[in-house]
Design a protein around this motif. Structure first.
Motif, mmCIF file in Angstrom:
data_model
loop_
_atom_site.group_PDB
_atom_site.id
_atom_site.type_symbol
_atom_site.label_atom_id
_atom_site.label_comp_id
_atom_site.label_asym_id
_atom_site.label_seq_id
_atom_site.Cartn_x
_atom_site.Cartn_y
_atom_site.Cartn_z
ATOM 1 N N GLY A 140 0.287 12.640 2.215
ATOM 2 C CA GLY A 140 -0.684 12.842 3.290
ATOM 3 C C GLY A 140 -1.743 13.832 2.855
ATOM 4 O O GLY A 140 -1.472 14.763 2.096
ATOM 5 N N ARG A 141 -2.968 13.614 3.323
ATOM 6 C CA ARG A 141 -4.080 14.526 3.022
ATOM 7 C C ARG A 141 -4.146 15.588 4.112
ATOM 8 O O ARG A 141 -4.220 15.260 5.307
ATOM 9 C CB ARG A 141 -5.381 13.724 2.965
ATOM 10 N N ILE A 142 -4.112 16.844 3.710
ATOM 11 C CA ILE A 142 -4.118 17.952 4.669
ATOM 12 C C ILE A 142 -5.497 18.063 5.320
ATOM 13 O O ILE A 142 -6.503 18.244 4.626
ATOM 14 C CB ILE A 142 -3.741 19.272 3.964
ATOM 15 N N VAL A 143 -5.537 17.954 6.654
ATOM 16 C CA VAL A 143 -6.829 18.006 7.354
ATOM 17 C C VAL A 143 -6.903 19.149 8.366
ATOM 18 O O VAL A 143 -7.958 19.378 8.967
ATOM 19 C CB VAL A 143 -7.130 16.669 8.070
ATOM 20 N N GLU A 144 -5.778 19.864 8.584
ATOM 21 C CA GLU A 144 -5.777 20.961 9.560
ATOM 22 C C GLU A 144 -4.722 22.003 9.182
ATOM 23 O O GLU A 144 -3.579 21.646 8.870
ATOM 24 C CB GLU A 144 -5.478 20.400 10.957
ATOM 25 N N THR A 145 -5.110 23.286 9.186
ATOM 26 C CA THR A 145 -4.195 24.378 8.825
ATOM 27 C C THR A 145 -4.395 25.577 9.754
ATOM 28 O O THR A 145 -5.404 25.664 10.464
ATOM 29 C CB THR A 145 -4.429 24.861 7.379
ATOM 30 N N GLU A 146 -3.413 26.490 9.734
ATOM 31 C CA GLU A 146 -3.562 27.765 10.429
ATOM 32 C C GLU A 146 -3.048 28.879 9.517
ATOM 33 O O GLU A 146 -2.005 28.732 8.873
ATOM 34 C CB GLU A 146 -2.781 27.795 11.745
ATOM 35 N N ALA A 147 -3.759 30.024 9.496
ATOM 36 C CA ALA A 147 -3.356 31.165 8.674
ATOM 37 C C ALA A 147 -2.578 32.169 9.522
ATOM 38 O O ALA A 147 -2.991 32.515 10.633
ATOM 39 C CB ALA A 147 -4.597 31.839 8.078
ATOM 40 N N PRO A 157 -2.847 10.073 6.820
ATOM 41 C CA PRO A 157 -1.875 9.276 6.063
ATOM 42 C C PRO A 157 -2.518 8.611 4.848
ATOM 43 O O PRO A 157 -3.585 8.000 4.954
ATOM 44 C CB PRO A 157 -1.420 8.220 7.075
ATOM 45 N N LEU A 158 -1.856 8.760 3.686
ATOM 46 C CA LEU A 158 -2.365 8.118 2.475
ATOM 47 C C LEU A 158 -1.359 7.126 1.907
ATOM 48 O O LEU A 158 -1.734 6.083 1.375
ATOM 49 C CB LEU A 158 -2.693 9.175 1.405
ATOM 50 N N LYS A 159 -0.065 7.438 1.990
ATOM 51 C CA LYS A 159 0.928 6.560 1.382
ATOM 52 C C LYS A 159 2.296 6.686 2.067
ATOM 53 O O LYS A 159 2.828 7.794 2.203
ATOM 54 C CB LYS A 159 1.071 6.907 -0.103
ATOM 55 N N ASN A 160 2.827 5.573 2.521
ATOM 56 C CA ASN A 160 4.193 5.487 3.083
ATOM 57 C C ASN A 160 4.444 6.389 4.284
ATOM 58 O O ASN A 160 5.577 6.806 4.514
ATOM 59 C CB ASN A 160 5.237 5.780 2.005
ATOM 60 N N GLY A 201 4.169 6.360 11.771
ATOM 61 C CA GLY A 201 4.004 7.168 12.961
ATOM 62 C C GLY A 201 2.846 8.130 12.820
ATOM 63 O O GLY A 201 2.191 8.208 11.777
ATOM 64 N N ARG A 202 2.610 8.892 13.880
ATOM 65 C CA ARG A 202 1.461 9.787 13.906
ATOM 66 C C ARG A 202 1.729 11.048 13.091
ATOM 67 O O ARG A 202 2.869 11.463 12.900
ATOM 68 C CB ARG A 202 1.123 10.138 15.350
ATOM 69 N N THR A 203 0.633 11.642 12.621
ATOM 70 C CA THR A 203 0.734 12.860 11.794
ATOM 71 C C THR A 203 -0.159 13.958 12.352
ATOM 72 O O THR A 203 -0.521 14.889 11.647
ATOM 73 C CB THR A 203 0.320 12.556 10.347
ATOM 74 N N GLN A 204 -0.535 13.847 13.620
ATOM 75 C CA GLN A 204 -1.419 14.826 14.259
ATOM 76 C C GLN A 204 -0.595 15.876 14.974
ATOM 77 O O GLN A 204 -0.046 15.624 16.040
ATOM 78 C CB GLN A 204 -2.351 14.131 15.251
ATOM 79 N N GLY A 205 -0.507 17.054 14.404
ATOM 80 C CA GLY A 205 0.315 18.125 14.968
ATOM 81 C C GLY A 205 1.460 18.445 14.021
ATOM 82 O O GLY A 205 1.961 17.568 13.320
ATOM 83 N N GLY A 244 -14.886 16.238 12.170
ATOM 84 C CA GLY A 244 -15.029 14.797 12.345
ATOM 85 C C GLY A 244 -13.849 13.977 11.886
ATOM 86 O O GLY A 244 -13.822 12.759 12.092
ATOM 87 N N ASN A 245 -12.837 14.605 11.290
ATOM 88 C CA ASN A 245 -11.684 13.832 10.818
ATOM 89 C C ASN A 245 -10.839 13.372 12.005
ATOM 90 O O ASN A 245 -10.424 14.184 12.827
ATOM 91 C CB ASN A 245 -10.847 14.666 9.846
ATOM 92 N N PRO A 246 -10.580 12.067 12.121
ATOM 93 C CA PRO A 246 -9.869 11.523 13.288
ATOM 94 C C PRO A 246 -8.398 11.908 13.350
ATOM 95 O O PRO A 246 -7.741 11.655 14.363
ATOM 96 C CB PRO A 246 -10.033 10.005 13.122
ATOM 97 N N PHE A 247 -7.851 12.519 12.301
ATOM 98 C CA PHE A 247 -6.425 12.846 12.288
ATOM 99 C C PHE A 247 -6.143 14.302 12.658
ATOM 100 O O PHE A 247 -4.990 14.742 12.628
ATOM 101 C CB PHE A 247 -5.830 12.508 10.920
ATOM 102 N N VAL A 248 -7.186 15.055 13.013
ATOM 103 C CA VAL A 248 -6.996 16.434 13.480
ATOM 104 C C VAL A 248 -6.283 16.397 14.830
ATOM 105 O O VAL A 248 -6.551 15.536 15.665
ATOM 106 C CB VAL A 248 -8.357 17.149 13.594
ATOM 107 N N SER A 249 -5.337 17.349 15.057
ATOM 108 C CA SER A 249 -4.502 17.287 16.263
ATOM 109 C C SER A 249 -5.270 17.559 17.548
ATOM 110 O O SER A 249 -5.050 16.905 18.562
ATOM 111 C CB SER A 249 -3.326 18.259 16.146
#
Length: 183
Positions: free
Chosen positions: A36-43, A104-107, A110-114, A176-181
């Motif tokens: 999966g490509r990381i599109v959202e993080t928290e420090a 999601p990039l491979k395999n 289900g959802r990956t938002q959150g 603009g990334n649609p997979f952000v939670s």
DNA sequence: TGCACGATGAAC
DNA sequence: TTCATCGTGCAC
């Protein structure tokens, strides 16, 4: 793709949180490679950060946060979800970056938002707590060709109890990334 | 040994 | 806004 070196994680936590965006999270499990490509993080900056788990000292649960950089801190929350962090900075500093959403990039099913859904889709659970992210079965890598990214800064999610720390913009995501939670 | 609650997600 | 669901941390 190129696996991130230890030195990537052994830096300022805010820098790591921003630079993890666009990187690939890879997990080999049961003979299947999930990416999966990381599109959202928290420090989470350390014991002085009232929103961080390390703010109340070291406990059996948050021990990984106090360890060396480049390892996973995985914890169980709300009786049903796991959340995954990447430990940053030197051992003892007790800082980490929470991974909140993947593209999601491979395999990935289900959802990956959150953070909870991310771990479910990636098959991440307590077995991966303390896992070295320079291993061959669970790691983060830089793609061969990065894409242009605009980073949005917002307050972290679910930490209203943390006083003024709750107001700081320590959540980062790709504009603009649609997979952000929670855009 | 008991109990309130959480770095969530989904339903209403 | 409410609820599912349970490990963790701290009070007693």
């Amino acid at each position: 793709m190129q696996k991130l070196p230890r030195s990537f994680y052994d830096r300022d936590t805010i820098v790591v949180a921003r630079e993890l965006l666009g990187k690939w999270l890879v997990h080999h499990c049961d003979g299947i490679e999930r990416i999966g490509r990381i599109v959202e993080t928290e420090a989470y900056l350390g014991p002085h950060d009232r929103a961080a788990h390390s703010a109340r000292g070291m406990t059996p649960r948050n021990q990984a946060m106090f360890g060396p950089p480049g390892h996973a801190y995985v914890y169980f929350i709300y009786g049903m979800y796991y959340c995954m962090n990447v430990v940053t900075e030197r051992a003892g500093h007790a800082s980490a970056v929470l991974l909140r959403a993947l593209q999601p990039l491979k395999n990935l099913e289900g959802r990956t938002q959150g953070p909870g859904l991310l771990c479910r889709a990636m098959r991440i659970d307590r077995r991966l707590n303390h896992h070295d992210l320079l291993s061959d079965d669970f790691y983060i890598a830089a793609p061969d060709h990065g894409e242009e990214m605009v980073i949005v800064k917002r307050p972290r999610v679910g930490v209203d109890y943390a006083g003024h720390w709750a107001k700081r913009h320590l959540r980062f995501y790709l504009k603009g990334n649609p997979f952000v939670s929670r855009p």
